[in-house]
Design an enzyme around this catalytic site. Structure first.
Site, short mmCIF file in Angstrom:
data_model
loop_
_atom_site.label_atom_id
_atom_site.label_comp_id
_atom_site.label_asym_id
_atom_site.label_seq_id
_atom_site.Cartn_x
_atom_site.Cartn_y
_atom_site.Cartn_z
N TYR A 141 63.22 29.09 28.04
CA TYR A 141 63.88 30.20 28.72
C TYR A 141 63.11 30.52 29.99
O TYR A 141 61.89 30.59 29.97
CB TYR A 141 63.94 31.43 27.80
CG TYR A 141 64.57 32.64 28.45
CD1 TYR A 141 65.93 32.66 28.75
CD2 TYR A 141 63.82 33.77 28.76
CE1 TYR A 141 66.52 33.79 29.34
CE2 TYR A 141 64.39 34.89 29.33
CZ TYR A 141 65.74 34.89 29.63
OH TYR A 141 66.32 36.00 30.21
N ASP A 236 56.10 27.62 33.76
CA ASP A 236 56.52 28.99 33.54
C ASP A 236 55.64 29.58 32.44
O ASP A 236 55.84 29.33 31.26
CB ASP A 236 58.00 29.03 33.15
CG ASP A 236 58.51 30.45 32.97
OD1 ASP A 236 57.69 31.39 33.03
OD2 ASP A 236 59.73 30.62 32.77
N LYS A 264 55.26 39.68 32.22
CA LYS A 264 54.78 40.31 30.99
C LYS A 264 53.34 40.87 31.13
O LYS A 264 53.18 41.90 31.75
CB LYS A 264 54.97 39.36 29.81
CG LYS A 264 56.47 38.97 29.69
CD LYS A 264 56.90 38.31 28.43
CE LYS A 264 58.42 38.29 28.38
NZ LYS A 264 59.05 36.99 28.57
C1 LIG Z 1 60.32 36.67 29.56
C2 LIG Z 1 60.37 35.38 30.24
C3 LIG Z 1 61.01 35.21 31.49
C4 LIG Z 1 61.81 36.29 32.14
O1 LIG Z 1 61.04 37.40 32.49
P1 LIG Z 1 61.79 38.80 32.73
O2 LIG Z 1 60.68 39.71 33.16
O3 LIG Z 1 62.42 39.18 31.44
O4 LIG Z 1 62.78 38.58 33.81
C5 LIG Z 1 60.92 33.98 32.10
N1 LIG Z 1 60.24 32.97 31.55
C6 LIG Z 1 59.62 33.08 30.36
C7 LIG Z 1 58.86 31.93 29.80
C8 LIG Z 1 59.68 34.30 29.66
O5 LIG Z 1 59.10 34.40 28.46
#
Ligand SMILES: *Cc1c(COP(=O)(O)O)cnc(C)c1O
Length: 423
Positions: A141, A236, A264
């Site tokens: 994701y 990511d 995060k």
């Molecule tokens: C949470 C998450 C996102 C998206 O971040 P948001 O602050 O919710 O837009 C993208 N990549 C990864 C791996 C994530 O865990």
């Protein structure tokens, strides 16, 4: 008003009553709980019931809710200013803290979410390489930017279908999707399309569709194929960054991303995202370069001081070591219990995921047992009853924080034991 009454009201003003889909508990066939207060590892519902929280706002709260050291920085900042929209020293401090510790982040930009960080990293990769296509992996994701909502729907590698409506067909065409843990398919895609791929983006620790811990060699292969074909590697690390180690999975496994995205933890529980990497790439971002990206609330000072206070405390207290210990002890305590119910736990540092037993470790979406969802639904109700709040979906991981003390872990194991008996 109780949670159900609040949810009824909420459904009249927000789609599904929520502002992010999983919060609706829709896959659990029950109304969500409304919470009104949090501290450390605890959440309190509007009914006044206390829960031990293993979701921790989906990861940012690595120290637990309202850590006192973070809170005092936040309160001080708020009593000074809460947004400038100008240059200010607070983001500079956090940027220096990060770039002085993570060598592959030579320069960075703060934005307001992980989605924004990914969206801009992709734009930058396309600009820098002059190529159009992005390769991603099924089960990873990357936020809700159009191109990242394209997943492999047909089971045919490299042929895409969207997991959201409203995605332009042209966007689908520029997104390639590969299964995780499959070197042959990966090689095939690079052979066929390598010269058109601007970047490969991967969650080095996929933690948004179960916890699909990859083989180190697979990620090394992703990196070497990207290099060989002139594509950029974007890691990511929005979840894994500053959680599994200061420098995330890249540090642990010696990967060398061209660009990396964080979110995060970097904002300490406030809306902050960040992308960074090679200086020559980052210098292509406006105002130096031609890749545009801006934000009204970018580098918001409250998020900046919360993020910095969180990271400084993690470093000072060797928080990553402690999290590993907490994780280990949780795993040891819970493993036998799960075994009785034909379940097991995958854990990586402070991230964990429980699933029905499988003959081999789950590294791909297609390996997740189909009965997982039904089982989780039953189990979840009992866990809530016993005062344990887990992320409300069978495919979501759990988060441990420094606030999860041995006593709390013991209480949790006992409660989950009873919850499992109820299933
Ligand atoms: C949470 C998450 C996102 C998206 O971040 P948001 O602050 O919710 O837009 C993208 N990549 C990864 C791996 C994530 O865990």
């Amino acid at each position: 008003m109780n949670s159900s009454q609040l949810f009824e009201r909420s459904k009249k003003v927000a789609p599904g009553g929520v502002h992010s889909p999983i919060r609706s508990f829709s896959s659990l066939d029950r109304d969500p709980i409304f919470f009104q207060k949090a501290e450390g590892a605890y959440l309190w519902s509007v009914e006044g019931k206390r829960y031990i929280d293993y979701c921790q706002s989906w990861g940012p709260l690595v120290l637990g809710h309202r850590d006192p050291d973070v809170q005092s920085q936040v309160e001080e900042m708020i009593s000074t200013a809460w947004t400038f929209g100008t240059c200010e020293p607070y983001s500079l401090e956090l940027a220096e803290w990060i770039t002085s510790r993570i060598p592959w982040v030579e320069k960075l930009r703060f934005v307001s979410s992980g989605t924004e960080a990914v969206m801009t990293a992709l734009r930058l990769a396309r600009a820098a390489t002059g190529r159009q296509k992005i390769l991603k992996f099924e089960g990873c994701y990357h936020g809700h930017v159009d191109s990242m909502l394209v997943q492999s729907g047909s089971g045919l590698a490299g042929v895409s279908a969207s997991s959201s409506s409203g995605i332009p067909v042209d966007v689908e065409k520029t997104t390639l999707v590969a299964p995780l843990d499959d070197v042959l398919i990966l090689e095939e895609i690079f052979q066929r399309e390598g010269s058109q791929i601007a970047a490969v983006i991967v969650e080095p620790l996929p933690a948004n569709y179960g916890l699909l811990v990859q083989r180190k060699e697979f990620l090394q292969k992703v990196e070497s194929l990207a290099r060989k074909h002139g594509a950029l590697l974007i890691l990511d690390e929005v979840i894994s960054g500053f959680r599994v180690a200061l420098g995330g999975m890249a540090e642990l496994w010696g990967l060398k991303p061209d660009l990396v995205t964080y979110g995060k933890i970097v904002g300490g529980g406030f809306p902050v995202g960040c992308y960074g990497g090679r200086k020559d790439l980052m210098d292509q971002v406006a105002p130096l370069g031609t890749v545009y990206q801006a934000g009204t609330l970018s580098a918001n000072p409250v998020g900046m001081v919360a993020g910095l206070a969180t990271l400084k405390k993690m470093e000072k207290e060797k928080g990553w070591k402690t999290l590993e210990k907490i994780g280990q002890s949780f795993e040891e305590k819970i493993r036998p219990l799960l075994g009785h119910h034909k379940m097991e736990m995958v854990r990586f540092g402070s991230l964990f995921w429980c699933h029905l037993q499988t003959p081999e470790p789950i590294r791909r979406v297609s390996q997740i047992p189909p009965q997982q969802k039904e089982f989780f639904k039953k189990f979840y109700h009992h866990a809530l009853e016993k005062g344990i709040y887990l992320a409300p979906h069978a495919y979501e991981v759990g988060f441990l924080s420094l606030a999860h003390t041995p006593t709390l872990l013991d209480q949790t194991v006992q409660a989950l034991g009873k919850a499992l008996q109820g299933t």
